[in-house]
Write a protein that holds these residues in place. Sequence first.
Motif, PDB file in Angstrom:
ATOM      1  N   ASP A   1     -10.545  -4.272   3.783  1.00 25.28           N
ATOM      2  CA  ASP A   1     -11.251  -3.030   4.071  1.00 25.28           C
ATOM      3  C   ASP A   1     -10.445  -2.337   5.165  1.00 25.28           C
ATOM      4  N   LEU A   2      -9.678  -1.351   4.784  1.00 21.15           N
ATOM      5  CA  LEU A   2      -8.667  -0.810   5.689  1.00 21.15           C
ATOM      6  C   LEU A   2      -8.782   0.698   5.840  1.00 21.15           C
ATOM      7  N   ARG A   3      -8.251   1.150   6.960  1.00 17.92           N
ATOM      8  CA  ARG A   3      -8.099   2.583   7.172  1.00 17.92           C
ATOM      9  C   ARG A   3      -6.638   2.850   7.478  1.00 17.92           C
TER      10      ARG A   3
ATOM     11  N   LEU B   1       0.837  -1.196   0.000  1.00 19.85           N
ATOM     12  CA  LEU B   1       0.000   0.000   0.000  1.00 19.85           C
ATOM     13  C   LEU B   1       0.874   1.249   0.000  1.00 19.85           C
ATOM     14  N   ASP B   2       0.424   2.224  -0.730  1.00 22.44           N
ATOM     15  CA  ASP B   2       1.126   3.496  -0.841  1.00 22.44           C
ATOM     16  C   ASP B   2       0.503   4.486   0.138  1.00 22.44           C
ATOM     17  N   THR B   3       1.314   5.056   1.009  1.00 26.18           N
ATOM     18  CA  THR B   3       0.769   5.970   2.022  1.00 26.18           C
ATOM     19  C   THR B   3       1.091   7.429   1.712  1.00 26.18           C
ATOM     20  N   ARG B   4       1.644   7.688   0.536  1.00 27.94           N
ATOM     21  CA  ARG B   4       2.084   9.062   0.264  1.00 27.94           C
ATOM     22  C   ARG B   4       0.942  10.069   0.275  1.00 27.94           C
ATOM     23  N   GLU B   5      -0.261   9.565  -0.054  1.00 27.04           N
ATOM     24  CA  GLU B   5      -1.429  10.443  -0.076  1.00 27.04           C
ATOM     25  C   GLU B   5      -1.688  11.101   1.284  1.00 27.04           C
ATOM     26  N   LEU B   6      -1.228  10.420   2.347  1.00 26.01           N
ATOM     27  CA  LEU B   6      -1.432  10.954   3.696  1.00 26.01           C
ATOM     28  C   LEU B   6      -0.515  12.140   3.980  1.00 26.01           C
ATOM     29  N   GLY B   7       0.538  12.295   3.185  1.00 27.99           N
ATOM     30  CA  GLY B   7       1.427  13.441   3.316  1.00 27.99           C
ATOM     31  C   GLY B   7       2.150  13.529   4.646  1.00 27.99           C
ATOM     32  N   ARG B   8       2.200  12.409   5.373  1.00 31.08           N
ATOM     33  CA  ARG B   8       2.862  12.380   6.687  1.00 31.08           C
ATOM     34  C   ARG B   8       2.278  13.417   7.645  1.00 31.08           C
ATOM     35  N   ARG B   9       1.047  13.779   7.440  1.00 31.00           N
ATOM     36  CA  ARG B   9       0.394  14.734   8.338  1.00 31.00           C
ATOM     37  C   ARG B   9      -0.382  13.951   9.389  1.00 31.00           C
ATOM     38  N   PRO B  10       0.080  13.994  10.643  1.00 29.67           N
ATOM     39  CA  PRO B  10      -0.640  13.245  11.682  1.00 29.67           C
ATOM     40  C   PRO B  10      -2.117  13.612  11.695  1.00 29.67           C
ATOM     41  N   GLY B  11      -2.960  12.595  11.728  1.00 28.64           N
ATOM     42  CA  GLY B  11      -4.400  12.824  11.728  1.00 28.64           C
ATOM     43  C   GLY B  11      -5.032  12.628  10.364  1.00 28.64           C
ATOM     44  N   SER B  12      -4.245  12.703   9.301  1.00 34.09           N
ATOM     45  CA  SER B  12      -4.860  12.490   7.994  1.00 34.09           C
ATOM     46  C   SER B  12      -5.146  11.001   7.795  1.00 34.09           C
ATOM     47  N   MET B  13      -6.246  10.738   7.136  1.00 33.19           N
ATOM     48  CA  MET B  13      -6.718   9.350   6.993  1.00 33.19           C
ATOM     49  C   MET B  13      -7.059   9.054   5.555  1.00 33.19           C
ATOM     50  N   HIS B  14      -7.075   7.759   5.285  1.00 34.26           N
ATOM     51  CA  HIS B  14      -7.288   7.331   3.921  1.00 34.26           C
ATOM     52  C   HIS B  14      -7.865   5.918   3.969  1.00 34.26           C
ATOM     53  N   GLY B  15      -9.026   5.716   3.382  1.00 33.67           N
ATOM     54  CA  GLY B  15      -9.613   4.378   3.349  1.00 33.67           C
ATOM     55  C   GLY B  15      -9.136   3.605   2.134  1.00 33.67           C
TER      56      GLY B  15
END
Length: 187
Positions: free
Chosen positions: A56-58, A15-29
């Motif tokens: 089905d992940l968060r 899984l690619d987590t770059r969309e979260l931008g390493r910003r604590p609190g940002s989430m992505h389903g």
Amino acid sequence: MISLSNLDPRAPLVLDTRELGRRPGSMHGVSRTVPAPADLGIEVLRVPEGSQVDLDLRLEAVMEGVLVTGTARAALEGECVRCLGTIADELEVDLQELYVYDDRDHDPDEDDEVSMLQDDLLDLEPLLRDAVVLALPFRPLCRDDCPGLCTECGARLADDPDHAHEAAKDPRWASLATLQQDPQQDD
Ligand SMILES: [Zn+2]
Ligand SMILES: [Zn+2]
């Protein structure tokens, strides 16, 4: 630190987590269906290789990395340890793991236990394997009260509940039975 082998961003369980931008609190389903990797499970009960695993992940960015929570659902196939009959079942497991950024400082003694992100990619496969294996019964049964196999002939007793053999009527057994039923009386 020795660098780990690079993950393939196109692999189904990466899984690619770059969309979260390493910003604590940002989430992505993330909801995706992936083919089951080989040997997912235990010898007598496993997810068939290539069958569908519904994820089905968060993904949630936290200070140290990315927290993954969610569920995986998959079909199970196996053998009853008592009667060797086929088991076809379904499994749903909870997944939860913190993947730590690989450019942060870590206590090297703890590295074995920590899941790491690699270039903001994470590998779900070890987490999925652990969760599936932990969820499986050690000795799977086709049903809780499976009567197993006949010790005389190996027939499945569930198919033939009134199963019986003539052994008890063997004359040698009959005489033995009589002896046992009529013990010598001392008084
Ligand atoms: Zn059985
Ligand atoms: Zn039998």
